[in-house]
Enzyme design. Structure first.
Site, PDB file in Angstrom:
ATOM      1  N   LYS A 197       0.847  -1.198   0.000  1.00  0.00           N
ATOM      2  CA  LYS A 197       0.000   0.000   0.000  1.00  0.00           C
ATOM      3  C   LYS A 197       0.878   1.241   0.000  1.00  0.00           C
ATOM      4  CE  LYS A 197      -1.868   2.939   2.947  1.00  0.00           C
ATOM      5  NZ  LYS A 197      -2.003   4.111   2.078  1.00  0.00           N
ATOM      6  N   GLU A 272      10.285   0.891  10.353  1.00  0.00           N
ATOM      7  CA  GLU A 272      11.288   1.930  10.062  1.00  0.00           C
ATOM      8  C   GLU A 272      10.588   3.257  10.289  1.00  0.00           C
ATOM      9  OE1 GLU A 272      14.366   1.440   9.362  1.00  0.00           O
ATOM     10  OE2 GLU A 272      14.514  -0.566   8.495  1.00  0.00           O
ATOM     11  N   CYS A 306      13.963  10.428   6.316  1.00  0.00           N
ATOM     12  CA  CYS A 306      13.958  10.003   7.727  1.00  0.00           C
ATOM     13  C   CYS A 306      15.345  10.106   8.345  1.00  0.00           C
ATOM     14  CB  CYS A 306      13.440   8.582   7.837  1.00  0.00           C
ATOM     15  SG  CYS A 306      14.370   7.434   6.809  1.00  0.00           S
ATOM     16  N   GLU A 403      10.236  15.973  15.111  1.00  0.00           N
ATOM     17  CA  GLU A 403      10.661  15.795  13.727  1.00  0.00           C
ATOM     18  C   GLU A 403       9.856  16.736  12.819  1.00  0.00           C
ATOM     19  OE1 GLU A 403       9.374  12.142  11.849  1.00  0.00           O
ATOM     20  OE2 GLU A 403      11.310  11.953  10.859  1.00  0.00           O
TER      21      GLU A 403
HETATM   22  P1  NDP Z   1       2.486   7.976   8.148  1.00  0.00           P
HETATM   23  O1  NDP Z   1       2.799   7.107   9.304  1.00  0.00           O
HETATM   24  O2  NDP Z   1       1.374   8.925   8.266  1.00  0.00           O
HETATM   25  O3  NDP Z   1       2.145   7.089   6.856  1.00  0.00           O
HETATM   26  C1  NDP Z   1       2.967   6.059   6.395  1.00  0.00           C
HETATM   27  C2  NDP Z   1       2.110   5.044   5.674  1.00  0.00           C
HETATM   28  O4  NDP Z   1       1.203   4.466   6.611  1.00  0.00           O
HETATM   29  C3  NDP Z   1       1.251   5.648   4.560  1.00  0.00           C
HETATM   30  O5  NDP Z   1       1.084   4.696   3.528  1.00  0.00           O
HETATM   31  C4  NDP Z   1      -0.076   5.854   5.274  1.00  0.00           C
HETATM   32  O6  NDP Z   1      -1.152   5.907   4.375  1.00  0.00           O
HETATM   33  C5  NDP Z   1      -0.118   4.610   6.133  1.00  0.00           C
HETATM   34  N1  NDP Z   1      -1.015   4.684   7.281  1.00  0.00           N
HETATM   35  C6  NDP Z   1      -1.504   5.793   7.902  1.00  0.00           C
HETATM   36  N2  NDP Z   1      -2.304   5.415   8.939  1.00  0.00           N
HETATM   37  C7  NDP Z   1      -2.315   4.058   8.957  1.00  0.00           C
HETATM   38  C8  NDP Z   1      -2.940   3.081   9.792  1.00  0.00           C
HETATM   39  N3  NDP Z   1      -3.724   3.422  10.821  1.00  0.00           N
HETATM   40  N4  NDP Z   1      -2.714   1.783   9.530  1.00  0.00           N
HETATM   41  C9  NDP Z   1      -1.911   1.399   8.525  1.00  0.00           C
HETATM   42  N5  NDP Z   1      -1.310   2.283   7.678  1.00  0.00           N
HETATM   43  C10 NDP Z   1      -1.498   3.594   7.913  1.00  0.00           C
HETATM   44  O7  NDP Z   1       3.836   8.665   7.749  1.00  0.00           O
HETATM   45  P2  NDP Z   1       4.063   9.694   6.572  1.00  0.00           P
HETATM   46  O8  NDP Z   1       3.502   9.192   5.310  1.00  0.00           O
HETATM   47  O9  NDP Z   1       3.607  11.005   7.080  1.00  0.00           O
HETATM   48  O10 NDP Z   1       5.647   9.636   6.408  1.00  0.00           O
HETATM   49  C11 NDP Z   1       6.488  10.439   7.120  1.00  0.00           C
HETATM   50  C12 NDP Z   1       7.081   9.678   8.293  1.00  0.00           C
HETATM   51  O11 NDP Z   1       7.749   8.513   7.853  1.00  0.00           O
HETATM   52  C13 NDP Z   1       8.130  10.483   9.006  1.00  0.00           C
HETATM   53  O12 NDP Z   1       7.934  10.399  10.395  1.00  0.00           O
HETATM   54  C14 NDP Z   1       9.449   9.806   8.642  1.00  0.00           C
HETATM   55  O13 NDP Z   1      10.473   9.919   9.550  1.00  0.00           O
HETATM   56  C15 NDP Z   1       9.017   8.400   8.469  1.00  0.00           C
HETATM   57  N6  NDP Z   1       9.928   7.723   7.559  1.00  0.00           N
HETATM   58  C16 NDP Z   1      10.813   6.813   8.082  1.00  0.00           C
HETATM   59  C17 NDP Z   1      11.740   6.187   7.280  1.00  0.00           C
HETATM   60  C18 NDP Z   1      12.686   5.164   7.833  1.00  0.00           C
HETATM   61  O14 NDP Z   1      13.268   4.400   7.076  1.00  0.00           O
HETATM   62  N7  NDP Z   1      12.884   5.093   9.141  1.00  0.00           N
HETATM   63  C19 NDP Z   1      11.832   6.484   5.851  1.00  0.00           C
HETATM   64  C20 NDP Z   1      10.849   7.437   5.396  1.00  0.00           C
HETATM   65  C21 NDP Z   1       9.933   8.027   6.238  1.00  0.00           C
HETATM   66  P3  NDP Z   1      -1.688   7.339   3.841  1.00  0.00           P
HETATM   67  O15 NDP Z   1      -0.494   8.145   3.508  1.00  0.00           O
HETATM   68  O16 NDP Z   1      -2.481   6.953   2.651  1.00  0.00           O
HETATM   69  O17 NDP Z   1      -2.474   7.922   4.963  1.00  0.00           O
END
Ligand code: NDP
Length: 499
Positions: A197, A272, A306, A403
């Site tokens: 997804k 992650e 990230c 962050e």
């Molecule tokens: P989110 O946690 O909001 O979303 C990540 C993914 O999870 C998206 O596909 C989102 O869908 C989905 N999602 C949201 N809510 C749910 C739920 N309740 N159950 C299952 N899936 C869900 O993060 P962001 O998209 O805002 O990404 C930014 C964050 O990701 C930052 O905090 C960053 O640090 C972290 N990140 C970490 C990395 C690492 O390797 N450690 C690498 C890249 C980013 P949708 O977007 O459709 O709502």
């Protein structure tokens, strides 16, 4: 379109105008739901495409497709060398579609076309080929056992690595193609099947690469894509009873929700998550290396990384000069659309994220923090945030410890390395860190004492397929990449034979 903007390929235009469905059982299928989610171009704020808003029924259909493909062994049952060949062919097809995928990524995500070509596609190819190679290297161990019963019995024992089953991959919007493939490739290399997804903000490239996987010979049902909201589609996928492992990249908050729901069924999880990553610049550091390395480490992809360096602690003797150098570098950055080959800073991913970063900066201004900003964007409709330095932010500012995930970096004067180390480790996160020095003893000492999953010396944010990556503390659990990467996608079975 300015002269420096790359013309959009015809096949990209056509892909944008398609009525995208979900990718299940090797083809596009319509969603059960009539709801659509709009995809916007961050450079203009204009709608450019849409995707299906999958319902829980759609998710169930995709997971059951992956489940059937797993249990009938249409993928895991192939010879490892055959799976490797198919995955290498998949990588070749992605390479042949570099420009198309890069343009799609820039148009939905906002990042520079140069970064899309070099990272989203170019680096992804390295990871794809590295992981394809792991397919033929899966191995267990032979083990001597000391079982004394019945007297005189002899035993041979060994371990086998077996694919965990159906994997749910949940991907954020910052590197949609690259992070997506960090889930697809190890799953397929290990012999698992996957439902992935992407973020609803950036769904397009994953839909396109799924087609390329089928073209390469990945059997139907092995690689499925569902698009939709996190709250419905993501939650249904990560809690589906037939999912054996969730590989999640995203925020710490969502990661915890997923871990809680996985605990009910003891589903395996790799998380992650976020970071608030420190860089420590000691007084003997090379200023030119620092500026080059930490400008990239802080502002690549508008800081939506990230691993980005977002807190830079500088020993007092270097501080004033380095702040001057950073200021000059930040003010010289050109800001413009991702499709421009000249813009160095591009829009952030969405209006909501732009506003979120804006609130951090408003809070800082309200508390009279010292901000140094670079150029603003070329228009008000795009999601532009000027690259910004925050000088010695006080502890009460949200951006000091939360962050931001944007082009905002803190520069902090410290008396010495000990103070830097104390402040660097004073965070709930532990994803990455760096130390900048010419003194090898200091480098090794700080490398040991920085609490982060990755520590760089004289560089930051440089990752590699052969270098394990993951977080300590609230930055996650599990490690991706490296020679042991597939361990997280396999069960270890012990076999013990009496003879
Ligand atoms: P989110 O946690 O909001 O979303 C990540 C993914 O999870 C998206 O596909 C989102 O869908 C989905 N999602 C949201 N809510 C749910 C739920 N309740 N159950 C299952 N899936 C869900 O993060 P962001 O998209 O805002 O990404 C930014 C964050 O990701 C930052 O905090 C960053 O640090 C972290 N990140 C970490 C990395 C690492 O390797 N450690 C690498 C890249 C980013 P949708 O977007 O459709 O709502």
């Amino acid at each position: 379109m300015s002269e420096a903007e790359v013309p959009v390929l015809n096949q990209v235009q056509q892909f944008l105008t398609r009525k995208h469905g979900l990718y299940i059982d090797g083809c596009q299928v319509a969603s059960e739901s009539e709801q659509r989610l709009t995809v916007y171009d961050p450079a203009s704020g204009q709608a450019i495409s849409s995707c299906a808003d999958a319902s829980t029924e759609d998710v169930d259909k995709a997971v059951m497709s992956a489940w059937r493909a797993f249990v009938d062994r249409r993928w895991a049952g192939k010879l490892p060398a055959e799976r490797e060949r198919i995955l290498l062919r998949f990588a070749d097809l992605v390479e042949q579609h570099t420009e198309e995928l890069a343009q799609l990524e820039t148009l939905e995500q906002g990042k520079s076309i140069g970064i899309s070509r070099a990272f989203e596609v170019g680096c992804t190819l390295n990871w794809m080929r590295y992981t394809a190679g792991l397919t033929t290297k899966i191995s267990g161990r032979t083990l001597d056992v000391s079982i004394p019963l019945p007297p005189g019995a002899r035993y041979q024992a060994w371990t086998r690595k077996e694919p965990v089953g159906v994997v749910a991959g949940i991907v954020p919007w910052n590197f949609p193609l690259m992070i997506g493939m960090w889930k697809v490739m190890p799953a397929l290399a290990a012999g698992c099947t996957i439902v992935i997804k992407p973020s609803e903000t950036t769904p397009l490239t994953m839909l396109r690469v799924a087609e390329l996987a089928s073209e390469a010979g990945v059997p139907d049902g092995v690689f499925n894509v569902v698009t939709g909201s996190g709250a419905v589609c993501g939650a249904a996928l990560s809690s589906h009873p037939q999912v054996a492992k969730v590989s999640f990249t995203g925020s710490t908050q969502t990661g915890k929700q997923i871990a809680r729901s996985a605990a009910d069924r003891l589903t395996r999880v790799t998380l992650e998550l976020g970071g608030k990553n420190p860089a420590i610049v000691l007084k003997d550091a090379d200023p030119a290396w620092v500026i080059e390395g930490l400008m990239a480490g802080s502002f690549l992809n508008q800081g939506q990384v990230c691993a980005a360096s977002s807190r830079i602690y500088i020993e007092a003797p270097l501080f004033d000069n380095l702040v001057g150098d950073f200021e000059q570098a930040v003010k010289s950055l050109s800001v413009g659309p991702g499709m421009s080959t000249q813009a160095q800073i591009n829009p952030v991913v969405s209006r909501a994220h732009c506003d979120k970063i804006g609130h951090f900066l408003e809070d800082a201004r309200a508390q009279l923090a010292e901000l140094i900003s670079g150029n603003s964007g070329p228009n008000h409709d795009g999601y532009y945030v000027p690259p910004t330095l925050v000088i010695n932010p006080q502890a009460s500012l949200r951006l000091t410890h939360e962050e931001v995930f944007g082009p905002v970096v803190n520069l902090v004067r410290v008396a010495d390395g000990e103070e830097a180390l104390r402040l660097a480790n004073d965070t709930e996160y532990g994803l990455t860190a760096s130390v900048w020095t010419k003194d090898i003893s200091q480098a090794l000492e700080f490398g040991d004492r920085l609490a982060a999953g990755t520590v760089w010396v004289n560089s930051h944010t440089l990752i590699d397929a052969n270098l394990p990556f993951g977080g300590m503390k609230q930055s996650g659990t599990g490690r991706d990449f490296g020679p042991d990467w597939l361990d997280g996608w396999c069960e270890t079975k012990a076999v013990c034979v009496r003879y």
